[in-house]
Scaffold this motif. Structure first.
Motif, PDB file in Angstrom:
ATOM      1  N   GLU A 163       3.367   8.358   9.555  1.00 21.53           N
ATOM      2  CA  GLU A 163       3.454   8.164   8.105  1.00 21.53           C
ATOM      3  C   GLU A 163       3.992   6.764   7.839  1.00 21.53           C
ATOM      4  N   GLN A 164       3.167   5.902   7.256  1.00 24.09           N
ATOM      5  CA  GLN A 164       3.558   4.510   7.054  1.00 24.09           C
ATOM      6  C   GLN A 164       2.656   3.848   6.019  1.00 24.09           C
ATOM      7  N   ARG A 165       3.049   2.665   5.602  1.00 21.00           N
ATOM      8  CA  ARG A 165       2.218   1.875   4.697  1.00 21.00           C
ATOM      9  C   ARG A 165       1.147   1.134   5.500  1.00 21.00           C
ATOM     10  N   PRO A 166       0.013   0.820   4.890  1.00 22.86           N
ATOM     11  CA  PRO A 166      -1.064   0.169   5.638  1.00 22.86           C
ATOM     12  C   PRO A 166      -0.660  -1.167   6.258  1.00 22.86           C
ATOM     13  N   VAL A 167       0.149  -1.965   5.547  1.00 22.52           N
ATOM     14  CA  VAL A 167       0.538  -3.275   6.053  1.00 22.52           C
ATOM     15  C   VAL A 167       2.028  -3.490   5.793  1.00 22.52           C
ATOM     16  N   VAL A 168       2.727  -3.995   6.785  1.00 20.96           N
ATOM     17  CA  VAL A 168       4.139  -4.355   6.645  1.00 20.96           C
ATOM     18  C   VAL A 168       4.331  -5.753   7.222  1.00 20.96           C
ATOM     19  N   PHE A 169       4.842  -6.670   6.403  1.00 12.64           N
ATOM     20  CA  PHE A 169       5.193  -8.021   6.843  1.00 12.64           C
ATOM     21  C   PHE A 169       6.719  -8.122   6.938  1.00 12.64           C
ATOM     22  N   GLY A 170       7.193  -8.908   7.875  1.00  9.88           N
ATOM     23  CA  GLY A 170       8.630  -9.104   7.995  1.00  9.88           C
ATOM     24  C   GLY A 170       8.972 -10.505   8.436  1.00  9.88           C
ATOM     25  N   MET A 171      10.149 -10.971   8.054  1.00  7.83           N
ATOM     26  CA  MET A 171      10.700 -12.213   8.574  1.00  7.83           C
ATOM     27  C   MET A 171      12.196 -12.038   8.753  1.00  7.83           C
ATOM     28  N   GLY A 184       0.812  -1.205   0.000  1.00 10.47           N
ATOM     29  CA  GLY A 184       0.000   0.000   0.000  1.00 10.47           C
ATOM     30  C   GLY A 184       0.845   1.254   0.000  1.00 10.47           C
ATOM     31  N   ALA A 185       0.290   2.324  -0.522  1.00 15.88           N
ATOM     32  CA  ALA A 185       1.008   3.597  -0.585  1.00 15.88           C
ATOM     33  C   ALA A 185       1.174   4.201   0.806  1.00 15.88           C
ATOM     34  N   VAL A 186       2.275   4.890   1.027  1.00 19.51           N
ATOM     35  CA  VAL A 186       2.510   5.574   2.295  1.00 19.51           C
ATOM     36  C   VAL A 186       1.446   6.652   2.473  1.00 19.51           C
ATOM     37  N   ARG A 187       0.854   6.678   3.645  1.00 23.16           N
ATOM     38  CA  ARG A 187      -0.150   7.691   3.957  1.00 23.16           C
ATOM     39  C   ARG A 187       0.010   8.141   5.402  1.00 23.16           C
ATOM     40  N   GLU A 188      -0.651   9.238   5.745  1.00 27.96           N
ATOM     41  CA  GLU A 188      -0.563   9.775   7.102  1.00 27.96           C
ATOM     42  C   GLU A 188      -1.763   9.306   7.908  1.00 27.96           C
ATOM     43  N   TYR A 189      -1.472   8.823   9.122  1.00 22.84           N
ATOM     44  CA  TYR A 189      -2.516   8.343  10.027  1.00 22.84           C
ATOM     45  C   TYR A 189      -2.586   9.234  11.256  1.00 22.84           C
ATOM     46  N   ALA A 190      -3.594   9.002  12.086  1.00 26.82           N
ATOM     47  CA  ALA A 190      -3.765   9.751  13.327  1.00 26.82           C
ATOM     48  C   ALA A 190      -2.477   9.728  14.134  1.00 26.82           C
ATOM     49  N   GLY A 191      -2.173  10.843  14.760  1.00 26.78           N
ATOM     50  CA  GLY A 191      -0.947  10.958  15.526  1.00 26.78           C
ATOM     51  C   GLY A 191       0.246  11.382  14.699  1.00 26.78           C
ATOM     52  N   GLY A 192       0.013  11.721  13.422  1.00 22.55           N
ATOM     53  CA  GLY A 192       1.103  12.143  12.551  1.00 22.55           C
ATOM     54  C   GLY A 192       1.968  11.010  12.063  1.00 22.55           C
TER      55      GLY A 192
END
Length: 254
Positions: free
Chosen positions: A129-137, A119-127
């Motif tokens: 700035e991140q992508r909607p979903v991030v998976f990691g391993m 997902g595209a980076v967007r601004e959320y509550a609290g200022g």
């Protein structure tokens, strides 16, 4: 980044505690860094006031002297991929065991990680700035060397020594479901991970000096009432394999 602290369960951590202190060279594609850094292995942590963020109760990963390289790949605005490889100190010294000497076995631990943002980076509550979903391993391999300390001058028992293999695998997710609500979590399994806050910080069986296998994880949900007021609730658990423990060691922490 550093902390001022007083009483704690750790050694060598009273007063001024450096947490991150490093130098880096980077551009939009590569990053090289060296110094005191947070681990590549299981990098996500819960939102909690205490410095020891569920360490020993589900949240693995710590901080240590380390050199690392990173590569960033962003084929579209809605997708990013980050790969990381690091060489780090085997022993953190943040949590120590006064009953025995634990040290590296002559070479650094190797950590590697892969993270994918959707997902595209967007601004959320609290200022935020991140992508909607991030998976990691991520994973780690290495070794630890252990010697039981002599407890009295009259102790005629030879000092027991052992070397164990350290390894671990972890996965994590962070998801912003709405502008105000989301969740994050992480799990791991591995062996000899006390220096990564796994196994309830226990790497060795206290009697046999063999490695302790363990597994655990944590989950957290959050809600932003306003940009400056938010609530976080979560749970973590760490559960070493029972037959790997001595009779005096901790079998479960949550």
């Amino acid at each position: 980044m550093a902390f001022i602290q007083n009483h704690s369960l750790t050694t060598e951590a009273y007063g001024f505690l450096p947490f991150n202190a490093y130098g880096e060279l980077k551009n939009d594609t590569f990053r090289f860094a060296a110094g005191l850094q947070s681990d590549v292995f299981n990098p996500v942590s819960p939102t909690i006031i205490s410095l020891f963020k569920l360490y020993g109760s589900g949240n693995t990963g710590s901080f240590r002297g380390q050199v690392r390289g990173e590569y960033f790949f962003e084929p579209t605005d809605a997708l990013s991929v980050t790969t990381q490889v690091a060489l780090g100190e085997a022993v953190t010294t943040v949590i120590t065991d006064n009953r025995r000497l634990v040290e590296d076995n002559g070479w650094p631990n190797v950590e590697a990680g892969l993270a994918m943002g959707l997902g595209a980076v967007r601004e959320y509550a609290g200022g935020r700035e991140q992508r909607p979903v991030v998976f990691g391993m991520s994973g780690v391999v290495g070794q630890l060397r252990n010697s039981r300390l002599v407890t009295a001058p009259a102790d005629v028992e030879p000092i027991a020594r052992s070397v164990i293999d350290v390894w671990g695998f972890g996965a994590d997710v962070q998801a912003s479901l709405t502008n105000r609500f989301g969740f994050l979590g992480e799990f791991y399994f591995g062996s000899g991970l006390g220096e990564y806050n796994g196994g309830i910080t226990q790497s060795f069986n206290g009697v046999s000096l063999q490695a302790i296998r363990s597994r655990g994880g944590f989950g957290e949900a959050y809600f932003y009432f306003t940009d400056k007021l938010h609530l976080h609730a979560g749970y973590g658990i760490d559960s070493p394999v029972g037959r790997d423990l001595s009779s005096t060691q901790i079998a479960r922490n949550q």
